[in-house]
Design a protein around this motif. Structure first.
Motif: not given
Length: 81
Positions: A17-20, A22-25
């Motif tokens: 989904r485009g998260s860069l 990776f720690s709080s999605c």
């Protein structure tokens, strides 16, 4: 409450989904007992005062917000259950 196992993710991964970060999605998971677990932003204090009259929550429940994209990416998996 007895812990249960996460069976699988529902929808696409945060990375897909485009998260860069990776720690709080936001994320959705199917649990072994058939329930769902949701990782989202706790907005209980903001949203509880504006809940519809026929909606309420128990003291142990929280109102969690996830992005529209997260929920829509989960739709095909939810419909296949």
């Amino acid at each position: 409450m007895t812990p249960t196992q996460i069976v699988r993710r529902i929808g696409t991964t945060p990375r897909q989904r485009g998260s860069l970060a990776f720690s709080s999605c936001p994320d959705l998971f199917l649990l072994a007992d058939g329930d769902f677990a949701v990782i989202g932003t706790d907005r209980t204090e903001d949203l509880e005062p504006v809940l519809p009259e026929d909606a309420s929550r128990a003291a142990y429940e929280r109102i969690v917000v996830i992005t529209r994209e997260t929920l829509l990416s989960a739709l095909p998996d939810l419909l296949a259950l």
